[in-house]
Design a protein around this motif. Structure first.
Motif, PDB file in Angstrom:
ATOM      1  N   LEU A  74       0.826  -1.209   0.000  1.00  0.00           N
ATOM      2  CA  LEU A  74       0.000   0.000   0.000  1.00  0.00           C
ATOM      3  C   LEU A  74       0.859   1.257   0.000  1.00  0.00           C
ATOM      4  CD1 LEU A  74      -2.859   1.266   0.250  1.00  0.00           C
ATOM      5  CD2 LEU A  74      -2.583   1.132   2.736  1.00  0.00           C
ATOM      6  N   PHE A  75       1.945   1.228   0.758  1.00  0.00           N
ATOM      7  CA  PHE A  75       2.853   2.368   0.853  1.00  0.00           C
ATOM      8  C   PHE A  75       3.787   2.418  -0.349  1.00  0.00           C
ATOM      9  CE2 PHE A  75       5.796   5.366   2.542  1.00  0.00           C
ATOM     10  CZ  PHE A  75       5.229   5.936   3.661  1.00  0.00           C
ATOM     11  N   GLY A  76       4.228   1.236  -0.795  1.00  0.00           N
ATOM     12  CA  GLY A  76       5.267   1.170  -1.807  1.00  0.00           C
ATOM     13  C   GLY A  76       4.825   1.501  -3.216  1.00  0.00           C
ATOM     14  N   LEU A  77       3.641   1.072  -3.627  1.00  0.00           N
ATOM     15  CA  LEU A  77       3.204   1.301  -5.008  1.00  0.00           C
ATOM     16  C   LEU A  77       3.109   2.791  -5.363  1.00  0.00           C
ATOM     17  CD1 LEU A  77       0.560  -1.540  -5.584  1.00  0.00           C
ATOM     18  CD2 LEU A  77       2.907  -1.381  -6.460  1.00  0.00           C
ATOM     19  N   PRO A  78       2.481   3.637  -4.515  1.00  0.00           N
ATOM     20  CA  PRO A  78       2.488   5.073  -4.817  1.00  0.00           C
ATOM     21  C   PRO A  78       3.904   5.651  -4.832  1.00  0.00           C
ATOM     22  CG  PRO A  78       0.854   4.564  -3.143  1.00  0.00           C
ATOM     23  CD  PRO A  78       1.678   3.345  -3.315  1.00  0.00           C
ATOM     24  N   SER A  79       4.771   5.138  -3.959  1.00  0.00           N
ATOM     25  CA  SER A  79       6.155   5.615  -3.922  1.00  0.00           C
ATOM     26  C   SER A  79       6.864   5.327  -5.234  1.00  0.00           C
ATOM     27  CB  SER A  79       6.916   4.958  -2.764  1.00  0.00           C
ATOM     28  OG  SER A  79       6.417   5.375  -1.515  1.00  0.00           O
ATOM     29  N   ILE A  80       6.678   4.115  -5.754  1.00  0.00           N
ATOM     30  CA  ILE A  80       7.327   3.733  -7.015  1.00  0.00           C
ATOM     31  C   ILE A  80       6.853   4.629  -8.151  1.00  0.00           C
ATOM     32  CG2 ILE A  80       7.461   1.903  -8.753  1.00  0.00           C
ATOM     33  CD1 ILE A  80       7.446  -0.109  -6.434  1.00  0.00           C
ATOM     34  N   ALA A  81       5.551   4.901  -8.180  1.00  0.00           N
ATOM     35  CA  ALA A  81       5.009   5.794  -9.219  1.00  0.00           C
ATOM     36  C   ALA A  81       5.620   7.184  -9.109  1.00  0.00           C
ATOM     37  CB  ALA A  81       3.486   5.872  -9.088  1.00  0.00           C
ATOM     38  N   ALA A  82       5.753   7.684  -7.867  1.00  0.00           N
ATOM     39  CA  ALA A  82       6.341   9.015  -7.654  1.00  0.00           C
ATOM     40  C   ALA A  82       7.821   9.034  -8.024  1.00  0.00           C
ATOM     41  CB  ALA A  82       6.151   9.444  -6.203  1.00  0.00           C
ATOM     42  N   ILE A  83       8.522   7.946  -7.727  1.00  0.00           N
ATOM     43  CA  ILE A  83       9.944   7.863  -8.076  1.00  0.00           C
ATOM     44  C   ILE A  83      10.117   7.900  -9.595  1.00  0.00           C
ATOM     45  CG2 ILE A  83      11.972   6.350  -8.071  1.00  0.00           C
ATOM     46  CD1 ILE A  83      10.973   5.339  -5.307  1.00  0.00           C
ATOM     47  N   PHE A  84       9.296   7.140 -10.301  1.00  0.00           N
ATOM     48  CA  PHE A  84       9.376   7.128 -11.770  1.00  0.00           C
ATOM     49  C   PHE A  84       9.159   8.530 -12.331  1.00  0.00           C
ATOM     50  CE2 PHE A  84       7.333   6.935 -15.923  1.00  0.00           C
ATOM     51  CZ  PHE A  84       8.232   6.156 -16.636  1.00  0.00           C
ATOM     52  N   PHE A  85       8.129   9.216 -11.842  1.00  0.00           N
ATOM     53  CA  PHE A  85       7.836  10.571 -12.316  1.00  0.00           C
ATOM     54  C   PHE A  85       8.990  11.514 -11.995  1.00  0.00           C
ATOM     55  CE2 PHE A  85       6.208  14.852 -11.504  1.00  0.00           C
ATOM     56  CZ  PHE A  85       5.588  15.130 -12.724  1.00  0.00           C
ATOM     57  N   THR A  86       9.534  11.401 -10.783  1.00  0.00           N
ATOM     58  CA  THR A  86      10.594  12.303 -10.341  1.00  0.00           C
ATOM     59  C   THR A  86      11.877  12.098 -11.129  1.00  0.00           C
ATOM     60  OG1 THR A  86       9.660  12.326  -8.104  1.00  0.00           O
ATOM     61  CG2 THR A  86      11.920  13.102  -8.353  1.00  0.00           C
ATOM     62  N   ARG A  87      12.293  10.825 -11.301  1.00  0.00           N
ATOM     63  CA  ARG A  87      13.553  10.546 -11.989  1.00  0.00           C
ATOM     64  C   ARG A  87      13.473  10.827 -13.485  1.00  0.00           C
ATOM     65  NH1 ARG A  87      17.680  10.409  -8.491  1.00  0.00           N
ATOM     66  NH2 ARG A  87      18.938   9.431 -10.118  1.00  0.00           N
ATOM     67  N   HIS A  88      12.298  10.619 -14.076  1.00  0.00           N
ATOM     68  CA  HIS A  88      12.171  10.769 -15.526  1.00  0.00           C
ATOM     69  C   HIS A  88      11.746  12.171 -15.957  1.00  0.00           C
ATOM     70  CE1 HIS A  88      12.800   6.824 -17.513  1.00  0.00           C
ATOM     71  NE2 HIS A  88      12.638   6.377 -16.288  1.00  0.00           N
ATOM     72  N   TYR A  89      11.027  12.888 -15.116  1.00  0.00           N
ATOM     73  CA  TYR A  89      10.479  14.171 -15.545  1.00  0.00           C
ATOM     74  C   TYR A  89      10.916  15.339 -14.656  1.00  0.00           C
ATOM     75  CZ  TYR A  89       7.516  11.142 -18.361  1.00  0.00           C
ATOM     76  OH  TYR A  89       7.076  10.202 -19.254  1.00  0.00           O
ATOM     77  N   MET A  90      10.775  15.196 -13.334  1.00  0.00           N
ATOM     78  CA  MET A  90      11.052  16.317 -12.447  1.00  0.00           C
ATOM     79  C   MET A  90      12.542  16.645 -12.388  1.00  0.00           C
ATOM     80  SD  MET A  90      10.007  16.803  -8.416  1.00  0.00           S
ATOM     81  CE  MET A  90       8.284  16.479  -8.765  1.00  0.00           C
ATOM     82  N   LEU A  91      13.378  15.638 -12.142  1.00  0.00           N
ATOM     83  CA  LEU A  91      14.821  15.872 -12.013  1.00  0.00           C
ATOM     84  C   LEU A  91      15.444  16.388 -13.317  1.00  0.00           C
ATOM     85  CD1 LEU A  91      16.970  15.660  -9.795  1.00  0.00           C
ATOM     86  CD2 LEU A  91      17.472  13.351 -10.594  1.00  0.00           C
ATOM     87  N   PRO A  92      15.145  15.792 -14.482  1.00  0.00           N
ATOM     88  CA  PRO A  92      15.708  16.337 -15.737  1.00  0.00           C
ATOM     89  C   PRO A  92      15.208  17.735 -16.065  1.00  0.00           C
ATOM     90  CG  PRO A  92      14.948  14.077 -16.052  1.00  0.00           C
ATOM     91  CD  PRO A  92      14.431  14.521 -14.718  1.00  0.00           C
ATOM     92  N   ALA A  93      14.038  18.123 -15.530  1.00  0.00           N
ATOM     93  CA  ALA A  93      13.474  19.445 -15.841  1.00  0.00           C
ATOM     94  C   ALA A  93      14.182  20.576 -15.105  1.00  0.00           C
ATOM     95  CB  ALA A  93      11.983  19.465 -15.507  1.00  0.00           C
TER      96      ALA A  93
END
Length: 263
Positions: A74-93
């Motif tokens: 329950l805790f991990g799945l939203p975290s993984i989604a947020a990590i994917f968004f952060t590493r692929h979109y937020m950090l490169p931006a």
């Protein structure tokens, strides 16, 4: 400096084994300041070191039944989604050069290190303050929405700075889900392991990995967690936690001074 770096690597594992969290917050500063690794690359390396070390550390908790798998999912799945968004979109931006003010230049590396240092200061408070026993036991656990929201926050933090976020996860599991502390620590280590290793996989296409450097650092940290787990049976971790918290606080303040005032 490299000898100091390798010595500090074993302390990362020892702190994780002793107090169950917080040690991973030292990984990026060790990589950046002692091994002279680029800040963004250091967050990627940190994900692997923290993930591997936490995975090994969670094994003993799993054998003893101190991991709540349903909570981890329950805790991990939203975290993984947020990590994917952060590493692929937020950090490169984030641009490499953000703003210039006289002789001071706010770069991407500086921004990440200052953000990291502020989180260190925040985390240190939770370590330094005295734990108070909860006397109200009839309160209901928080709703799943709060857990999902907390998972998203942890995912963003993990994705941005490569820290496992145990200083956020453990209080959430204890206060929101009312898990016993040992179960919270074990579950936290599993969540950190899955989050960090997933984040590392998400970053593979963006960085060149120096495995001849990364694997020894990781193995040393893993040795540290075995030492820390052994010492935890001999030493009261509650007495060590505030001292470690003060160390993290001083380190966080030093990073802020170094990145802003000494540039």
């Amino acid at each position: 400096m490299e000898i100091t770096g390798y010595s500090a690597s074993i302390l990362i594992g020892i702190s994780l084994g002793l107090i169950g969290g917080g040690g991973s917050i030292l990984t990026v500063p060790v990589l950046v300041y002692l091994f002279a690794v680029d800040t963004v690359l250091a967050t990627t390396y940190s994900l692997f070191v923290v993930g591997s070390t936490s995975l090994v550390g969670s094994a003993s908790y799993f054998k003893k039944g101190f991991i709540d798998l349903s909570t981890a999912i329950l805790f991990g799945l939203p975290s993984i989604a947020a990590i994917f968004f952060t590493r692929h979109y937020m950090l490169p931006a984030i641009p490499e050069h953000i703003i210039y003010m006289g002789h001071f230049a706010l770069t991407k590396s500086t921004l990440l290190m200052v953000f990291f240092a502020l989180l260190m200061v925040f985390a240190s408070y939770g370590m330094i303050k005295k734990d108070r026993e909860e006397k109200i036991t009839d309160r209901q656990p928080a709703s799943n929405i709060w857990i999902i929201a907390q998972g998203l926050v942890v995912g963003v933090v993990t994705g941005l700075i490569g820290a496992g976020g145990g200083f956020l996860i453990i209080p959430a599991l204890v206060k929101l889900l009312k898990l016993p502390i040992k179960t919270a620590v074990g579950t936290s280590l599993l969540i950190i392991a899955v989050n960090s290793l997933t984040g590392f996989v998400f970053s593979l296409g963006q960085n060149h990995i120096n495995w001849s450097f990364l694997l020894p650092v990781t193995l040393i940290a893993i040795v540290g967690i075995f030492i820390g787990s052994y010492l935890s049976t001999k030493i009261d971790s509650k007495k060590l936690k505030p001292a470690f918290g003060w160390f993290v606080l001083v380190a966080g303040i030093y990073i802020i001074i170094k990145e802003i005032l000494l540039k």
